[in-house]
Scaffold this active site. Structure first.
Site, PDB file in Angstrom:
ATOM      1  N   SER A  95       1.207  -1.175   0.182  1.00 20.81           N
ATOM      2  CA  SER A  95       0.279   0.260   0.011  1.00 20.81           C
ATOM      3  C   SER A  95       1.352   1.247  -0.246  1.00 20.81           C
ATOM      4  O   SER A  95       1.537   1.501  -0.946  1.00 20.81           O
ATOM      5  CB  SER A  95      -0.990  -0.056   1.340  1.00 20.81           C
ATOM      6  OG  SER A  95      -2.058  -0.681   0.736  1.00 20.81           O
TER       7      SER A  95
ATOM      8  N   LYS B  66      -0.689  -4.393  -3.438  1.00 25.22           N
ATOM      9  CA  LYS B  66      -2.111  -4.005  -2.745  1.00 25.22           C
ATOM     10  C   LYS B  66      -2.013  -2.627  -3.638  1.00 25.22           C
ATOM     11  O   LYS B  66      -1.631  -1.512  -2.575  1.00 25.22           O
ATOM     12  CB  LYS B  66      -2.415  -4.217  -1.837  1.00 25.22           C
ATOM     13  CG  LYS B  66      -3.426  -4.094  -1.383  1.00 25.22           C
ATOM     14  CD  LYS B  66      -4.071  -4.038  -0.196  1.00 25.22           C
ATOM     15  CE  LYS B  66      -5.771  -3.473   0.613  1.00 25.22           C
ATOM     16  NZ  LYS B  66      -5.886  -2.419  -0.168  1.00 25.22           N
TER      17      LYS B  66
ATOM     18  N   ASP C  22      10.288   6.105  -9.894  1.00 23.15           N
ATOM     19  CA  ASP C  22      10.310   6.959 -11.155  1.00 23.15           C
ATOM     20  C   ASP C  22      10.370   8.240 -11.025  1.00 23.15           C
ATOM     21  O   ASP C  22      10.895   8.880 -12.674  1.00 23.15           O
ATOM     22  CB  ASP C  22       8.335   7.111 -10.603  1.00 23.15           C
ATOM     23  CG  ASP C  22       7.700   6.021 -10.940  1.00 23.15           C
ATOM     24  OD1 ASP C  22       8.248   5.045 -11.792  1.00 23.15           O
ATOM     25  OD2 ASP C  22       6.615   5.911 -10.812  1.00 23.15           O
TER      26      ASP C  22
END
Length: 735
Positions: free
Chosen positions: A505, A530, A516
């Site tokens: 999460s 998840k 990124d």
């Protein structure tokens, strides 16, 4: 906005099998008006409120019916093909029945299952009371997983299966050492979950009990008969609310694994759990056939602090205090198990467990944990400095452990300027490490199951100068963008994030954003996966936890199912087929949305091959890393081999001894390389595994410490690369 930790969604409130449900004598269980209304409300919510489009048709009815069959009789051990054929109409009509709240037909199907279950338990008890003479010679074997097998054609076919299952249960008990006359031996070869590894014979040098005698046939029969009588008593207590939960969770679970109907009693328990005010051991549990398995540990909780309980351990018995009777929980419904484990702060609970790595299920271990509550202080981030040598020069790297993304919401909402949060704590730890002149920082998020989304956003902001962190897409396709709005950074030096399969999460959002942005390296294992958001809403009867949205990285990739892939992967002993989103039935798919514009801070991926080569060289010379690789291979090998178990005593011993010898040889190979004394038995290795490190190393085991140390080495390699400049690159996004 907060995140439900993945294990929490399947933990205390996960759907339990009906073999574990407690029944109402021989009377048929009937639906209530409240249950009929709850059915109508749940199906309407699924159709119009779930993230994924839900079409109520024959195909969906088939999925729900098959899901219910799996929940009731996953090993095809109670129902026959004709039993299922009698209710073939449910395969096409279940959608209409649930929409209208017409539950009589599906309750009738459950009542047939209930009858078959009770009859089977009575059949077992009757055979045992006749003192059967088990023959442990011959060449019979027992399949360990019949989930994909054909349904039995007749009751006589099931009789033969259960004859072998009963024989296996007796053989397992006969090989297990007896503790005392008044302490029951836990039969770990339970009804629906046959042991997947051979049993271990008692050491001939060690007496089996106080009198040096193996367990007698009479005592084995009594032990098993008592167990099945206890299970039959629980089965006969099943009520209409239990059945309603199974039916509605078959419906919700056919769409995704995190949507769930909560009965009034379970809804209350869920509220307590989400407030972290539950007094217990801090272990999140899930049903694993008739076992209860540890899904994950609450960071900072009593179980984690003790170092004795691990993810994928199975709990087979629970005892209260120092001397309370050990109560078998095999086949017990999950919420009942939780009630046995719960207790007042400061009290003790004893758990008999089958360790996750055990190759011998008869050699259980009893541990003792002091119950406590989990506070922010228990989950607080912490730091330390690790020194390493390069060419005679000392280098210092900081390690910050982040167990969870926490925040004191009450203090925050009250306007307290000094409210506690994970981001504030990490910022202070960064300042402390900078004052100690570290050359890089490793953020250790192993086992971090998530927490507050706002904390994931703000913590990313400690390492970037404003920008987006995550996209959230709702059921209508609308995308909301969350991010850091504060100017400046707390740290712009070399950075790595260490993750594992239990990182989920919010920790996946954080790691994905760092990756990124090119802000740092991601090390360790593929994360949980998840990437969905649930909301909890009241029904007229009970509550509904429903998946309403999905997370996406700023690159446009979902964190769902695939999680975050590390730039440099470490070996792992956590089986991805057992732990993680991909291990859950009907997990929602991975997909993408449009990426957003964001600044690149670096291009660490350009150096991954070079860094990985250096890592491989060190790993080949690191006994703990070599051990991890071979141990993972052995686990896969054993799993492939153990699709059946022998019902021949001598063959069973030989199979066990061969596997144990491989495990022991591998462990002693590691010990020799480290200059440690060798051990005589695999049991000794399991005992020593409980002896974790000290508080200065966050109670890490030697294997965990090896991963931490190697992360430091990789980050130092990265920091010392010629021309490596942090925080200035404006290059193209990662391919």
């Amino acid at each position: 906005m907060s995140l439900f930790a993945p294990a929490r969604n399947i933990a205390v409130f996960a759907l339990c099998l009906l073999t574990a449900l407690p029944a109402m004598g021989n009377e048929a269980i009937k639906p209530t008006d409240e249950g009929r209304q709850a059915s109508r409300e749940v199906i309407q919510s699924l159709e119009y409120g779930h993230y994924e489009p839900v079409t109520l048709n024959n195909d969906w009815s088939e999925k729900v019916f098959n899901r219910m069959l799996k929940l009731l009789d996953s090993q095809h051990a109670y129902l026959t093909r004709d039993d299922i054929a009698q209710f073939g109409d449910l395969r096409t009509n279940l959608d209409e029945m649930l929409v209208e709240g017409d539950l009589d037909r599906v309750y009738a199907f459950y009542n047939l299952y209930q009858t078959r279950l009770e009859n089977r338990l009575e059949w077992l008890i009757n055979r045992l009371e006749k003192q059967p003479d088990f023959d442990f010679t011959g060449n019979e074997r027992l399949p360990t997983n019949l989930e994909d097998a054909n349904w039995a054609e007749s009751q006589s076919e099931l009789d033969d299966l259960w004859r072998r299952r009963l024989k296996n249960a007796a053989l397992t008990l006969s090989l297990a050492p007896e503790t005392s006359d008044d302490t029951p031996v836990v039969d770990t070869s339970v009804l629906s979950e046959i042991a997947t590894v051979p049993a271990r014979a008692p050491d001939p040098e060690t007496p089996a009990d106080d009198n040096g005698k193996p367990m007698s046939s009479e005592k084995i029969a009594k032990q098993l008969a008592d167990r099945y009588k206890s299970q039959l008593s629980r089965v006969k207590q099943t009520n209409t609310e239990d059945v309603l939960s199974v039916i509605l969770n078959a419906a919700t679970g056919s769409i995704d694994p995190h949507s769930e109907y909560l009965s009034p009693s379970r809804g209350e328990s869920f509220d307590i759990q989400m407030k972290l005010s539950l007094e217990g051991i801090g272990a999140l549990l899930q049903q694993d056939s008739e076992y209860v398995r540890v899904s994950s540990l609450v960071s900072g909780g009593p179980a984690e602090r003790s170092g004795q309980l691990k993810p994928a351990d199975r709990i087979v018995a629970v005892g209260d205090g120092d001397s309370g009777d050990m109560i078998s929980v095999i086949g017990m419904r999950l919420d009942e198990v939780v009630e046995h484990i719960r207790g007042p702060k400061g009290s003790k609970v004893r758990l008999e467990i089958i360790p996750a790595k055990a190759i011998d299920v008869t050699q259980t271990r009893t541990i003792e944990i002091t119950r406590d509550t989990v506070s922010l202080e228990d989950q607080a981030a912490s730091s330390r400095v690790i020194e390493t040598n390069r060419n005679g020069e000392k280098h210092r790297v900081g390690v910050i452990k982040v167990p969870a993304f926490y925040v004191d919401f009450d203090a925050y909402q009250a306007g307290d300027k000094n409210y506690r949060s994970s981001t504030r704590d990490v910022a202070q730890l960064i300042d402390k490490l900078k004052a100690q002149n570290v050359e890089g920082i490793v953020l250790d998020m192993r086992g971090n199951g998530g927490g507050a989304l706002q904390e994931a956003n703000s913590m990313v902001g400690l390492f970037i100068d404003r920008g987006p962190t995550v996209q959230v897409r709702d059921a209508r396709g609308r995308i909301s963008l969350y991010g850091d709005t504060d100017r400046g950074v707390a740290y712009d030096g070399p950075l790595a994030v260490l993750v594992d399969r239990l990182s989920a999460s919010a920790s996946e959002i954080f790691a994905g954003a760092i990756q990124d942005y090119g802000r740092g390296l991601i090390l360790g294992n593929q994360t949980f996966g998840k990437g969905t958001v649930q909301t909890l809403s009241d029904l007229s009867h009970g509550e509904l936890k429903l998946t309403r949205a999905k997370f996406y990285r700023i690159s446009g990739e979902s964190t769902q199912l695939r999680g975050v892939e590390p730039d440099i992967a470490f070996p792992s002993l956590i089986d991805k087929d057992e732990i993680g989103e991909s291990a859950l039935d009907f997990a929602m798919p991975w997909d993408t949305v449009r990426p957003v514009s964001y600044r690149q801070y670096g291009e660490p991926w350009q150096y991954v091959n070079q860094l990985d080569q250096k890592h491989d060289q060190r790993a080949r010379n690191n006994p703990n890393f070599r051990y991890l690789v071979r141990e993972a291979q052995l686990a896969e090998q054993f799993q492939a081999q153990n699709n059946t178990v022998s019902l021949n005593r001598e063959q069973r011993k030989r199979e066990m001894e061969a596997q144990e010898a491989e495990q022991l040889a591998l462990e002693n190979q590691r010990r020799r390389a480290l200059g440690m004394p060798e051990i005589d038995t695999w049991t000794d290795a399991r005992d020593e595994a409980l002896q974790t490190g000290d508080s200065d190393t966050e109670s890490e085991s030697p294997i965990q410490q090896a991963a931490t140390d190697e992360s430091v080495e990789i980050l130092l390699d990265y920091a010392l690369l010629p021309g490596n400049i942090q925080g200035t690159s404006q290059s193209a996004p990662r391919p």
